[in-house]
Design an enzyme around this catalytic site. Structure first.
Site, PDB file in Angstrom:
ATOM      1  N   GLU A  40       4.245   1.819   9.321  1.00 45.97           N
ATOM      2  CA  GLU A  40       3.983   1.406   7.940  1.00 45.97           C
ATOM      3  C   GLU A  40       3.654  -0.079   7.805  1.00 45.97           C
ATOM      4  O   GLU A  40       2.945  -0.478   6.894  1.00 45.97           O
ATOM      5  CB  GLU A  40       5.217   1.668   7.054  1.00 45.97           C
ATOM      6  CG  GLU A  40       5.670   3.089   6.946  1.00 45.97           C
ATOM      7  CD  GLU A  40       6.763   3.391   7.959  1.00 45.97           C
ATOM      8  OE1 GLU A  40       6.454   3.441   9.162  1.00 45.97           O
ATOM      9  OE2 GLU A  40       7.914   3.591   7.548  1.00 45.97           O
ATOM     10  N   ASN A  41       4.230  -0.907   8.687  1.00 45.98           N
ATOM     11  CA  ASN A  41       4.040  -2.342   8.541  1.00 45.98           C
ATOM     12  C   ASN A  41       2.677  -2.822   9.040  1.00 45.98           C
ATOM     13  O   ASN A  41       2.444  -4.019   9.103  1.00 45.98           O
ATOM     14  CB  ASN A  41       5.177  -3.110   9.226  1.00 45.98           C
ATOM     15  CG  ASN A  41       5.320  -2.767  10.677  1.00 45.98           C
ATOM     16  OD1 ASN A  41       5.154  -1.624  11.077  1.00 45.98           O
ATOM     17  ND2 ASN A  41       5.625  -3.758  11.501  1.00 45.98           N
TER      18      ASN A  41
END
Lengths: 210, 230
Positions: A40-41
């Site tokens: 996600e990052n």
């Protein structure tokens, strides 16, 4: 169970491995398997996890582990990262769970009054990945079932879970509820039923083991 | 034609900021967190801050300093599981925490930066996170209205900047930085390296300079930026 869950990943998939047990799946993947791991990052194409002494301080996964890249990795911002998730480009996500209901509801972000870390990216992963599977211990630390009729904790997403890998069994969520698919080596169907907080349909004939 | 030089000192960049300000802070864990600007915000002693950040860092790092000094009243975030102080302050009512789905926080900030009023989404429809938020029906779908977010100031960490404020991020340190760099009235970027105008090629710019108000050069990076040994 982690090794069994790793076999869920098919060639060519884009996969997100959630924080906790699912992160360990990466250690069980065949290095020759063509798979794109997303975090996600802001990274697609995660390589093996690195120990601190060889880590790049700017290169982590969403759980904070130091990771590496592979040839063809890409970096992007958080909006792009979740555009990828919400638009249906994520083939599979593996998530942890506090509770899963027999209709596939997932609760994994809040235990009111005890532990409320927040959902992070979990809601979008659960709601929008094409296939959502859960990796969890079959019962909580006190021995209570995590697989239940209905979730009692605040939910992450409704009706999202397709399959559950536990230390005791592989269980599918079907329109009729939980269905036993495989048993862990040395565990009986009766033991799985006793540790499950909802009805569990058993297959006809021999039950495969893992 | 020549582009303006926006390089300045930390003190000058933060001057005039008052109590009650809303502050966006880039970063996801350590990568991209502007630790030096956060330290300066602590030194400035502003109170009653609303902080918008993906996470609350970890004990003794970044946002944790602002929490420890009692400067924060409200935290708009997605996940604070790695900071026990943040969880404790939330549980005791010392701070108000508003959780967002991570990609929705990103989009709310992006909308604020793009001059939009908000976004429409089905994310979190049946969860506590969207309770009380307005709904709208479009093409037969019930969608949650998520309002745009802007801040008085955005604190950004860039790997490289030029004096005009063109920014470039590195690896997973990009995360929320380019979004927040569009969404505040005052955008301050700390940069590991400030290169002469023209050295950062136009195609390599992640945040275009017109969004950025101040560029501050970092000295040697402190321990906070390094690999965490847990």
């Amino acid at each position: 169970m982690v090794a069994r869950a790793a076999r869920e990943i098919a060639p060519g998939m884009v996969v997100n491995l959630g924080i906790g047990l699912p992160t360990k799946v990466v250690d069980h993947l065949d290095p020759d398997l063509s798979v794109c791991l997303h975090t996600e990052n802001g990274l697609s194409g995660i390589g093996p996890t690195l120990p601190p002494e060889c880590a790049n301080s700017n290169l982590i996964d969403a759980g904070g582990a130091y990771v590496s890249t592979v040839p063809g990795s890409a970096f992007f911002d958080s909006a792009v990262s979740f555009a990828l998730v919400r638009s249906g480009r994520l083939d599979l996500t593996m998530l942890g769970a506090f509770e899963v209901s027999q209709s596939g509801d997932l609760a994994n972000w809040k235990i009111p009054g005890r532990f409320s870390p927040g959902a992070g990216g979990g809601i979008e992963l659960a709601q929008k990945a094409r296939r959502v599977v859960v990796l969890t211990t079959h019962t909580d630390r006190a021995g209570n079932p995590k697989l239940k009729d209905t979730c009692t904790l605040p939910i992450t997403a409704r009706g999202c879970v397709a399959r559950i890998f536990t230390d005791m069994a592989v269980i599918d969520v079907t329109p009729a509820g939980f269905a036993l698919i495989e048993l862990a080596h040395g565990v009986s169907a009766a033991e799985v039923c006793a540790a499950t907080g909802a009805a569990l349909a058993l297959p006809r004939g021999d039950i495969p083991t893992f | 034609m020549r582009l303006a030089d926006k390089s300045t000192t930390m003190q000058e960049a933060l001057s005039g900021l008052g109590d009650g300000a809303t502050v966006m802070v880039g970063g996801f864990g350590v990568p991209g967190t502007p630790f030096t600007l956060i330290r300066d915000l602590v030194r400035l002693g502003l109170r009653n801050l609303t902080v918008i950040k993906n996470d609350a860092n970890e004990t003794g790092m970044g946002i944790d300093h602002l929490l420890a000094s009692g400067q924060v009243t409200r935290l708009i975030t997605t996940h604070i599981g790695l900071n026990p102080r943040a969880i404790e302050m939330m549980n005791s009512g010392a701070i108000e925490v508003e959780f967002n789905a991570q990609g929705i926080l990103a989009e709310r900030i992006r909308a604020g930066g793009a001059g939009l009023g908000g976004i429409l989404t089905d994310i979190g429809e049946e969860t506590e996170l969207t309770a009380g938020k307005p709904r709208i029906e479009i093409a037969g779908k019930r969608l949650v209205v998520e309002t745009a977010l802007r801040a008085d100031v955005a604190l950004i960490h860039a790997e490289r900047a030029d004096p005009f404020g063109n920014l470039r991020y590195v690896a997973t340190a990009r995360n929320f930085n380019p979004l927040m760099a569009m969404a505040a009235d005052r955008v301050i970027a700390e940069a590991e390296r400030i290169v002469p105008l023209g050295d950062l090629a136009g195609d390599d710019v992640h945040t275009p300079g017109p969004f950025v108000d101040h560029v501050v050069a970092l000295g040697p990076l402190s321990e906070e930026y390094a690999v965490v040994r847990r």
